[in-house]
Every structure is written in C-alpha cells, then in structure tokens.
Design a protein around this motif. Structure first.
Motif, PDB file in Angstrom:
ATOM      1  N   PHE A 179       0.984  -1.105  -0.150  1.00 52.17           N
ATOM      2  CA  PHE A 179      -0.095   0.077   0.181  1.00 52.17           C
ATOM      3  C   PHE A 179       0.950   1.170  -0.067  1.00 52.17           C
ATOM      4  O   PHE A 179       0.770   2.172  -0.849  1.00 52.17           O
ATOM      5  CB  PHE A 179      -0.870   0.079   1.320  1.00 52.17           C
ATOM      6  N   GLY A 180       1.830   1.377   0.783  1.00 52.71           N
ATOM      7  CA  GLY A 180       2.909   2.303   0.706  1.00 52.71           C
ATOM      8  C   GLY A 180       3.297   2.776  -0.556  1.00 52.71           C
ATOM      9  O   GLY A 180       3.444   3.783  -0.755  1.00 52.71           O
ATOM     10  N   VAL A 181       3.861   1.708  -1.081  1.00 56.62           N
ATOM     11  CA  VAL A 181       4.505   2.099  -2.394  1.00 56.62           C
ATOM     12  C   VAL A 181       3.444   2.610  -3.489  1.00 56.62           C
ATOM     13  O   VAL A 181       3.878   3.511  -4.169  1.00 56.62           O
ATOM     14  CB  VAL A 181       5.117   0.720  -2.921  1.00 56.62           C
ATOM     15  N   GLN A 182       2.326   2.046  -3.363  1.00 56.54           N
ATOM     16  CA  GLN A 182       1.274   2.583  -4.188  1.00 56.54           C
ATOM     17  C   GLN A 182       0.974   4.008  -3.767  1.00 56.54           C
ATOM     18  O   GLN A 182       0.713   4.876  -4.793  1.00 56.54           O
ATOM     19  CB  GLN A 182       0.012   1.662  -3.949  1.00 56.54           C
ATOM     20  N   GLU A 183       0.608   4.321  -2.569  1.00 57.18           N
ATOM     21  CA  GLU A 183       0.606   5.899  -2.184  1.00 57.18           C
ATOM     22  C   GLU A 183       1.832   6.614  -2.632  1.00 57.18           C
ATOM     23  O   GLU A 183       1.585   7.749  -3.211  1.00 57.18           O
ATOM     24  CB  GLU A 183       0.434   5.781  -0.830  1.00 57.18           C
ATOM     25  N   SER A 184       2.864   6.029  -2.361  1.00 58.96           N
ATOM     26  CA  SER A 184       4.087   7.006  -2.991  1.00 58.96           C
ATOM     27  C   SER A 184       4.112   7.226  -4.358  1.00 58.96           C
ATOM     28  O   SER A 184       4.494   8.413  -4.592  1.00 58.96           O
ATOM     29  CB  SER A 184       5.113   6.060  -2.601  1.00 58.96           C
ATOM     30  N   LYS A 185       3.513   6.316  -5.094  1.00 55.49           N
ATOM     31  CA  LYS A 185       3.574   6.750  -6.613  1.00 55.49           C
ATOM     32  C   LYS A 185       2.349   7.754  -6.859  1.00 55.49           C
ATOM     33  O   LYS A 185       2.478   8.254  -8.052  1.00 55.49           O
ATOM     34  CB  LYS A 185       3.204   5.387  -7.444  1.00 55.49           C
ATOM     35  N   GLU A 186       1.612   8.092  -6.078  1.00 53.01           N
ATOM     36  CA  GLU A 186       0.621   8.867  -6.062  1.00 53.01           C
ATOM     37  C   GLU A 186       1.155  10.562  -6.263  1.00 53.01           C
ATOM     38  O   GLU A 186       0.615  11.200  -6.803  1.00 53.01           O
ATOM     39  CB  GLU A 186      -0.431   8.952  -5.159  1.00 53.01           C
ATOM     40  N   THR A 187       2.170  10.574  -5.466  1.00 53.64           N
ATOM     41  CA  THR A 187       2.932  11.928  -5.380  1.00 53.64           C
ATOM     42  C   THR A 187       3.991  12.032  -6.236  1.00 53.64           C
ATOM     43  O   THR A 187       4.056  13.142  -6.764  1.00 53.64           O
ATOM     44  CB  THR A 187       3.458  12.276  -3.836  1.00 53.64           C
ATOM     45  N   ILE A 188       4.773  11.014  -6.764  1.00 48.66           N
ATOM     46  CA  ILE A 188       5.894  11.098  -7.512  1.00 48.66           C
ATOM     47  C   ILE A 188       5.855   9.751  -8.177  1.00 48.66           C
ATOM     48  O   ILE A 188       5.951   8.635  -7.390  1.00 48.66           O
ATOM     49  CB  ILE A 188       7.430  11.636  -7.209  1.00 48.66           C
ATOM     50  N   ASN A 189       5.871   9.479  -9.421  1.00 48.81           N
ATOM     51  CA  ASN A 189       5.822   8.119 -10.128  1.00 48.81           C
ATOM     52  C   ASN A 189       6.862   8.552 -11.106  1.00 48.81           C
ATOM     53  O   ASN A 189       6.536   8.610 -12.472  1.00 48.81           O
ATOM     54  CB  ASN A 189       4.534   7.817 -10.541  1.00 48.81           C
ATOM     55  N   ASN A 190       8.353   7.927 -11.082  1.00 40.14           N
ATOM     56  CA  ASN A 190       9.044   8.382 -12.130  1.00 40.14           C
ATOM     57  C   ASN A 190       9.930   7.078 -12.156  1.00 40.14           C
ATOM     58  O   ASN A 190      10.933   6.942 -11.482  1.00 40.14           O
ATOM     59  CB  ASN A 190      10.366   9.429 -11.778  1.00 40.14           C
ATOM     60  N   GLY A 191       9.490   5.959 -12.930  1.00 41.35           N
ATOM     61  CA  GLY A 191      10.161   4.699 -13.089  1.00 41.35           C
ATOM     62  C   GLY A 191      10.136   4.110 -11.690  1.00 41.35           C
ATOM     63  O   GLY A 191       9.019   3.425 -11.074  1.00 41.35           O
ATOM     64  N   ILE A 192      11.334   3.683 -11.147  1.00 38.04           N
ATOM     65  CA  ILE A 192      11.434   2.891 -10.108  1.00 38.04           C
ATOM     66  C   ILE A 192      11.600   4.067  -8.771  1.00 38.04           C
ATOM     67  O   ILE A 192      11.707   3.584  -7.470  1.00 38.04           O
ATOM     68  CB  ILE A 192      12.727   2.040  -9.853  1.00 38.04           C
ATOM     69  N   MET A 193      11.345   5.358  -8.880  1.00 36.80           N
ATOM     70  CA  MET A 193      11.372   6.507  -8.078  1.00 36.80           C
ATOM     71  C   MET A 193       9.864   6.894  -7.604  1.00 36.80           C
ATOM     72  O   MET A 193       9.114   6.949  -8.581  1.00 36.80           O
ATOM     73  CB  MET A 193      12.271   7.752  -8.353  1.00 36.80           C
ATOM     74  N   ALA A 194       9.654   7.046  -6.352  1.00 34.06           N
ATOM     75  CA  ALA A 194       8.431   7.435  -5.941  1.00 34.06           C
ATOM     76  C   ALA A 194       8.266   8.361  -4.787  1.00 34.06           C
ATOM     77  O   ALA A 194       9.444   8.568  -4.065  1.00 34.06           O
ATOM     78  CB  ALA A 194       7.511   6.472  -5.231  1.00 34.06           C
ATOM     79  N   GLY A 195       7.300   9.230  -4.490  1.00 31.98           N
ATOM     80  CA  GLY A 195       7.410  10.222  -3.629  1.00 31.98           C
ATOM     81  C   GLY A 195       7.076   9.784  -2.155  1.00 31.98           C
ATOM     82  O   GLY A 195       6.976   8.647  -1.899  1.00 31.98           O
ATOM     83  N   TYR A 196       6.669  10.568  -1.393  1.00 33.15           N
ATOM     84  CA  TYR A 196       6.286  10.524   0.107  1.00 33.15           C
ATOM     85  C   TYR A 196       4.669  10.303  -0.238  1.00 33.15           C
ATOM     86  O   TYR A 196       4.126  11.035  -0.989  1.00 33.15           O
ATOM     87  CB  TYR A 196       6.705  11.693   0.836  1.00 33.15           C
TER      88      TYR A 196
END
Length: 150
Positions: free
Chosen positions: A59-76
């Motif tokens: 869930f946390g990884v999915q949520e992180s992708k909602e703020t930044i989704n740049n390939g294998i990088m995600a946000g807070y």
C-alpha cells in the motif's frame, strides 16, 4: 536448590544464565515444543504480523507513486485521508491479514483514542522507511499503542 548452587548462579553473567535456562527449557519434562523468544534469533515467526507488514509496504509503495511516479522512484505519502484509502485497498473478506490491519487500526481509535489517519500514516511511513532515521526513539502513536498494551 541449596545456598551453594544459588551462589554459583549469582556469579554467572546474564548471557550465561540465559544459556543455562535455554538448555533447561529444551529438556523439559513434558516434551513441549521449545519456543525460543530470546533477544537474538527466535526459532519461530509470527506469520500474520509479517504478512500484514507486507500489505502495508504494498500500500505504501502504491501511495508513494501518487505523489511522484518516475520509473522506480516515488514520492512521500499524503497523510490526509490515508485511512480511507488503506481500507479501500484492503480486502478483508478474502485476506485475513487485511482484516487484521483494519481491526488494528480501528482498535487504535476505539480503545486508545488515536487518530486513524495519524496511525496509518505512521505505520506506512515506517514500513516503507520514510523519514529514517528520525525520530531516534519510538514513533509517537506506536509508543502510545505499546504503553496501552503494557
């Protein structure tokens, strides 16, 4: 145990006493299964908690992708409304770990008076290792949960 045996035990260090106690427990008279719950490496795991932790990471990884989704990088993650989004993500009818998480979050509000968004955000941030290594002590809501249990 006589006084001389007690004196011998008093001379032992904590780890020596622990080793002696473990040896005695393994040779118990009733032949019970030996569960080592010591500080180091227990010989058992609690599966439901570990699988629930994995669900928090997913869930946390999915949520992180909602703020930044740049390939294998995600946000807070975003805290506002996170409890509602977690409950929508979970499937308690088909997954016992999901039901466990929902029950745990509700318990934190109903029994401990904690804000569910605060609790979920803290757990998710912890699971995906956001904000590491701060704080240098127990997390705020986690401390309240532990104190409520103790």
């Amino acid at each position: 145990m006589d006084v001389s045996e007690e004196k011998k035990l008093e001379a032992l260090g904590a780890f020596e006493i622990s080793r002696k106690m473990l040896a005695l427990a393994q040779k118990n008279e009733k032949s019970n299964i030996f569960l080592n719950a010591g500080r180091g490496n227990p010989n058992w795991i609690q599966t439901q908690a570990r699988l629930a932790f994995v669900r928090l990471i997913q869930f946390g990884v999915q949520e992180s992708k909602e703020t930044i989704n740049n390939g294998i990088m995600a946000g807070y993650i975003e805290k506002d409304g996170i409890r509602e989004r977690l409950f929508a993500f979970l499937d308690p009818d088909n997954n016992e770990e999901d039901k466990f998480l929902i029950d745990a979050v509700n318990y934190c509000q109903d029994k401990l008076g904690l804000n569910r968004d605060d609790v979920v955000a803290e757990w998710v941030n912890g699971a995906i290792a956001n904000n590491y290594p701060v704080p240098d002590r127990c997390l705020v809501n986690t401390e309240k949960i532990i104190n409520g249990r103790l």
